[in-house]
Design a protein around this motif. Structure first.
Motif, PDB file in Angstrom:
ATOM      1  N   LYS A 160       1.664   0.258  -1.867  1.00  0.00           N
ATOM      2  CA  LYS A 160       0.489   0.839  -1.213  1.00  0.00           C
ATOM      3  C   LYS A 160       0.916   1.846  -0.137  1.00  0.00           C
ATOM      4  O   LYS A 160       0.369   2.952  -0.038  1.00  0.00           O
ATOM      5  N   GLU A 161       1.914   1.494   0.646  1.00  0.00           N
ATOM      6  CA  GLU A 161       2.422   2.388   1.687  1.00  0.00           C
ATOM      7  C   GLU A 161       2.998   3.646   1.079  1.00  0.00           C
ATOM      8  O   GLU A 161       2.784   4.755   1.583  1.00  0.00           O
ATOM      9  N   ASP A 182       1.011  -4.680  -4.130  1.00  0.00           N
ATOM     10  CA  ASP A 182       2.170  -4.826  -3.272  1.00  0.00           C
ATOM     11  C   ASP A 182       2.046  -3.867  -2.078  1.00  0.00           C
ATOM     12  O   ASP A 182       1.733  -2.680  -2.247  1.00  0.00           O
ATOM     13  N   GLU A 183       2.284  -4.386  -0.888  1.00  0.00           N
ATOM     14  CA  GLU A 183       2.112  -3.592   0.331  1.00  0.00           C
ATOM     15  C   GLU A 183       3.057  -2.396   0.391  1.00  0.00           C
ATOM     16  O   GLU A 183       2.682  -1.333   0.884  1.00  0.00           O
TER      17      GLU A 183
END
Length: 67
Positions: free
Chosen positions: A59-60, A55-56
């Motif tokens: 990750k961020e 999931d972005e």
């Protein structure tokens, strides 16, 4: 809680992101979805491994914790 047990809980329950007790300093922890025990079950996002398909937003969060 040993990390092996936490990994099993993450796989079974999923995970949630919560703020630490002192929100002013930006502490963020990842917990198994069924837990509210930051002290024993909380994991700092920066220790997670980034993998393809992750999931972005997660990750961020991981990358922000590493800075």
């Amino acid at each position: 809680t040993p990390i092996d047990e936490l990994i099993a809980k993450f796989k079974q329950e999923g995970m949630k992101v919560v703020f630490g007790k002192n929100t002013e300093n930006g502490d963020v922890f990842i917990l198994p979805f069924g837990s509210d025990n930051i002290e024993n079950d909380g994991v700092l996002p920066k220790i997670f491994q980034i993998v393809d398909g992750m999931d972005e937003k997660l990750k961020e969060l991981i990358l922000l914790g590493r800075n």
